[in-house]
Design a protein around this motif. Structure first.
Motif, PDB file in Angstrom:
ATOM      1  N   UNK A  44     -30.294  24.019 -24.347  1.00  0.00           N
ATOM      2  CA  UNK A  44     -29.127  24.386 -23.556  1.00  0.00           C
ATOM      3  C   UNK A  44     -27.905  23.563 -23.950  1.00  0.00           C
ATOM      4  N   UNK A  45     -28.117  22.304 -24.282  1.00  0.00           N
ATOM      5  CA  UNK A  45     -26.991  21.465 -24.715  1.00  0.00           C
ATOM      6  C   UNK A  45     -26.501  21.918 -26.085  1.00  0.00           C
ATOM      7  N   UNK A  46     -27.425  22.331 -26.939  1.00  0.00           N
ATOM      8  CA  UNK A  46     -27.020  22.876 -28.239  1.00  0.00           C
ATOM      9  C   UNK A  46     -26.131  24.105 -28.041  1.00  0.00           C
ATOM     10  N   UNK A  47     -26.569  24.986 -27.155  1.00  0.00           N
ATOM     11  CA  UNK A  47     -25.810  26.217 -26.893  1.00  0.00           C
ATOM     12  C   UNK A  47     -24.432  25.901 -26.310  1.00  0.00           C
ATOM     13  N   UNK A  48     -24.373  24.938 -25.402  1.00  0.00           N
ATOM     14  CA  UNK A  48     -23.110  24.588 -24.756  1.00  0.00           C
ATOM     15  C   UNK A  48     -22.129  23.960 -25.741  1.00  0.00           C
ATOM     16  N   UNK A  49     -22.629  23.042 -26.564  1.00  0.00           N
ATOM     17  CA  UNK A  49     -21.742  22.303 -27.467  1.00  0.00           C
ATOM     18  C   UNK A  49     -21.461  23.033 -28.773  1.00  0.00           C
ATOM     19  N   UNK A  50     -22.369  23.947 -29.150  1.00  0.00           N
ATOM     20  CA  UNK A  50     -22.211  24.629 -30.426  1.00  0.00           C
ATOM     21  C   UNK A  50     -22.828  23.878 -31.587  1.00  0.00           C
ATOM     22  N   UNK A  51     -23.292  22.652 -31.345  1.00  0.00           N
ATOM     23  CA  UNK A  51     -23.921  21.839 -32.394  1.00  0.00           C
ATOM     24  C   UNK A  51     -25.437  22.009 -32.338  1.00  0.00           C
ATOM     25  N   UNK A  52     -26.076  21.840 -33.478  1.00  0.00           N
ATOM     26  CA  UNK A  52     -27.532  21.828 -33.525  1.00  0.00           C
ATOM     27  C   UNK A  52     -28.042  20.419 -33.252  1.00  0.00           C
ATOM     28  N   UNK A 100     -18.077  22.488 -30.987  1.00  0.00           N
ATOM     29  CA  UNK A 100     -18.016  22.438 -32.447  1.00  0.00           C
ATOM     30  C   UNK A 100     -16.856  23.258 -32.986  1.00  0.00           C
ATOM     31  N   UNK A 101     -16.545  24.361 -32.325  1.00  0.00           N
ATOM     32  CA  UNK A 101     -15.442  25.202 -32.765  1.00  0.00           C
ATOM     33  C   UNK A 101     -14.072  24.690 -32.353  1.00  0.00           C
ATOM     34  N   UNK A 102     -14.030  23.534 -31.656  1.00  0.00           N
ATOM     35  CA  UNK A 102     -12.754  22.973 -31.232  1.00  0.00           C
ATOM     36  C   UNK A 102     -12.318  23.420 -29.853  1.00  0.00           C
ATOM     37  N   UNK A 144     -17.830  11.216 -28.786  1.00  0.00           N
ATOM     38  CA  UNK A 144     -17.046  12.032 -29.709  1.00  0.00           C
ATOM     39  C   UNK A 144     -16.933  13.475 -29.226  1.00  0.00           C
ATOM     40  N   UNK A 145     -17.808  13.887 -28.296  1.00  0.00           N
ATOM     41  CA  UNK A 145     -17.740  15.240 -27.755  1.00  0.00           C
ATOM     42  C   UNK A 145     -16.887  15.315 -26.485  1.00  0.00           C
ATOM     43  N   UNK A 146     -16.357  14.182 -26.072  1.00  0.00           N
ATOM     44  CA  UNK A 146     -15.521  14.136 -24.866  1.00  0.00           C
ATOM     45  C   UNK A 146     -14.052  14.220 -25.271  1.00  0.00           C
ATOM     46  N   UNK A 147     -13.290  15.062 -24.563  1.00  0.00           N
ATOM     47  CA  UNK A 147     -11.855  15.177 -24.822  1.00  0.00           C
ATOM     48  C   UNK A 147     -11.224  13.784 -24.710  1.00  0.00           C
ATOM     49  N   UNK A 148     -10.379  13.380 -25.696  1.00  0.00           N
ATOM     50  CA  UNK A 148      -9.861  12.003 -25.737  1.00  0.00           C
ATOM     51  C   UNK A 148      -9.277  11.503 -24.421  1.00  0.00           C
ATOM     52  N   UNK A 149      -8.538  12.340 -23.710  1.00  0.00           N
ATOM     53  CA  UNK A 149      -7.927  11.896 -22.461  1.00  0.00           C
ATOM     54  C   UNK A 149      -8.950  11.627 -21.358  1.00  0.00           C
ATOM     55  N   UNK A 150     -10.167  12.137 -21.510  1.00  0.00           N
ATOM     56  CA  UNK A 150     -11.203  11.979 -20.479  1.00  0.00           C
ATOM     57  C   UNK A 150     -12.197  10.865 -20.801  1.00  0.00           C
ATOM     58  N   UNK A 151     -12.114  10.250 -21.979  1.00  0.00           N
ATOM     59  CA  UNK A 151     -13.168   9.326 -22.421  1.00  0.00           C
ATOM     60  C   UNK A 151     -13.272   8.084 -21.543  1.00  0.00           C
ATOM     61  N   UNK A 152     -12.152   7.495 -21.170  1.00  0.00           N
ATOM     62  CA  UNK A 152     -12.209   6.287 -20.353  1.00  0.00           C
ATOM     63  C   UNK A 152     -12.833   6.581 -18.993  1.00  0.00           C
ATOM     64  N   UNK A 153     -12.478   7.718 -18.403  1.00  0.00           N
ATOM     65  CA  UNK A 153     -13.062   8.110 -17.117  1.00  0.00           C
ATOM     66  C   UNK A 153     -14.574   8.293 -17.249  1.00  0.00           C
ATOM     67  N   UNK A 154     -15.008   8.976 -18.309  1.00  0.00           N
ATOM     68  CA  UNK A 154     -16.440   9.205 -18.522  1.00  0.00           C
ATOM     69  C   UNK A 154     -17.165   7.881 -18.708  1.00  0.00           C
TER      70      UNK A 154
END
Length: 356
Positions: free
Chosen positions: A187-195, A239-241, A206-216
């Motif tokens: 399910x995480x593969x499907x959500x992120x687009x990565x294998x 993966x597709x941006x 690296x999969x977190x939007x830059x503005x959200x990284x500190x919060x995460x």
């Protein structure tokens, strides 16, 4: 009185020899006493160990056991357990004896060897999952192996359940160690687009939007330190941006004998869009897209502070709206209202509030 008898030289030699022999006997008796004390202490320690403990020859013949062996292997008495072969009677299929023999022969630097395999109960032939620690030792003057056996069947069942849940849950899940992905579910593969292969070893942030990284980062640290398991939202970069809004919770978990981070992720993009749409509808007029009366009154309340004056309020009406509705139809009247709304929006500033 008869004069005292003086022992001859031969008698003196015999007395000295007897004294030495007596000293030897006393020393042997003392050694035997200490040995018995040591054996009792050793057996007391051995029997207080919760895990099953075997002491056996390299060939497998069991020399000594503790009480936990009887309980774990369902044996009636100690005598019936001794003399059996550790490899044949107490080990199930898949026993890596060759690996143990190789470790024994190599004089390896490591003092212990850890292995897992099915253990066998000689009485009924049943098996259970076991982890075994081997240590070299000297027992009763000869080289021997000490094996500590622990039943890990329940742990294996929990791990199998977790693995099945991890693989088949409809929620995206991942395991992170040292800040990098170790594994993810389909399910995480499907959500992120990565294998899985693309994600293993990759920095999880690296999969977190830059503005959200500190919060995460802050939310994850708070939860891992025992804080309330409160889900938090952030934007995940696919993966597709593209961006997907996700809701995440994390927990510290023991995986393969070490602590890792177990994360679960739910795609809330549609939920987020729906919430934003509901909020928009609650604050805007459906026909013109202008703010509605509820929002206008809320803004007036915020502006009713001395520091915000002067405030200008303009009230406008559309002349001839009723005539248009009656003669051309309500849809034309609606178009007239929309046109007027657009004129007001273009004329006033973005910071001004235009409401219907």
């Amino acid at each position: 009185l008869e004069p005292a008898h003086r022992p001859s030289a031969r008698e003196r030699r015999l007395l000295k020899l007897f004294a030495r022999r007596l000293e030897d006997v006393i020393a042997v008796k003392e050694m035997e006493r200490k040995t018995r004390q040591s054996e009792r202490a050793f057996r007391a320690i051995l029997n207080n160990v919760q895990e099953a403990v075997f002491i056996f020859e390299p060939g497998g013949r069991v020399l000594e056991i503790n009480r936990s062996v009887l309980r774990l292997y369902r044996l009636a008495d100690r005598e019936g357990a001794l003399g059996r072969c550790f490899w044949q009677d107490y080990s199930g299929p898949g026993c890596p004896r060759e690996e143990v023999d190789g470790w024994w022969a190599e004089e390896a630097e490591e003092e212990s060897l850890y292995l897992e395999w099915p253990a066998r109960r000689p009485g009924d032939g049943s098996t259970f999952d076991a982890e075994v620690y081997f240590t070299k030792m000297v027992f009763s003057g000869r080289e021997a192996l000490l094996a500590t056996v622990r039943d890990v069947s329940e742990r294996r069942r929990r791990e199998d359940l977790l693995r099945s849940t991890f693989e088949h849950t409809p929620i995206g899940m991942y395991i992170v160690s040292g800040g990098k992905f170790e594994t993810v579910n389909p399910q995480f593969e499907q959500l992120s687009g990565y294998t899985l292969e693309e994600l293993v070893g990759r920095d999880s942030l690296s999969l977190v939007f830059p503005e959200d990284r500190e919060k995460v980062r802050q939310e994850a640290v708070r939860m891992l330190k025992g804080g309330e398991a409160r889900p938090y939202e952030f934007r995940l970069v696919t993966k597709g941006g593209g961006l997907r809004w996700v809701e995440e919770t994390v927990a510290s978990w023991e995986h393969e004998g070490r602590r890792v981070t177990l994360g679960s992720v739910i795609d809330v993009t549609e939920k987020k869009r729906f919430a934003e749409r509901l909020e928009y509808i609650s604050l805007h007029d459906q026909l013109t897209g202008l703010y509605n009366r509820a929002h206008f009154e809320e803004q007036l309340g915020r502006l009713a502070r001395p520091g915000d004056f002067p405030v200008s309020v303009i009230m406008a009406d559309v002349n001839g709206l009723k005539l248009v509705n009656d003669s051309l139809g309500h849809h034309r009247g609606d178009e007239l209202l929309v046109a007027c709304a657009r004129i007001l929006q273009r004329t006033l500033r973005r910071s001004d509030v235009v409401a219907r």
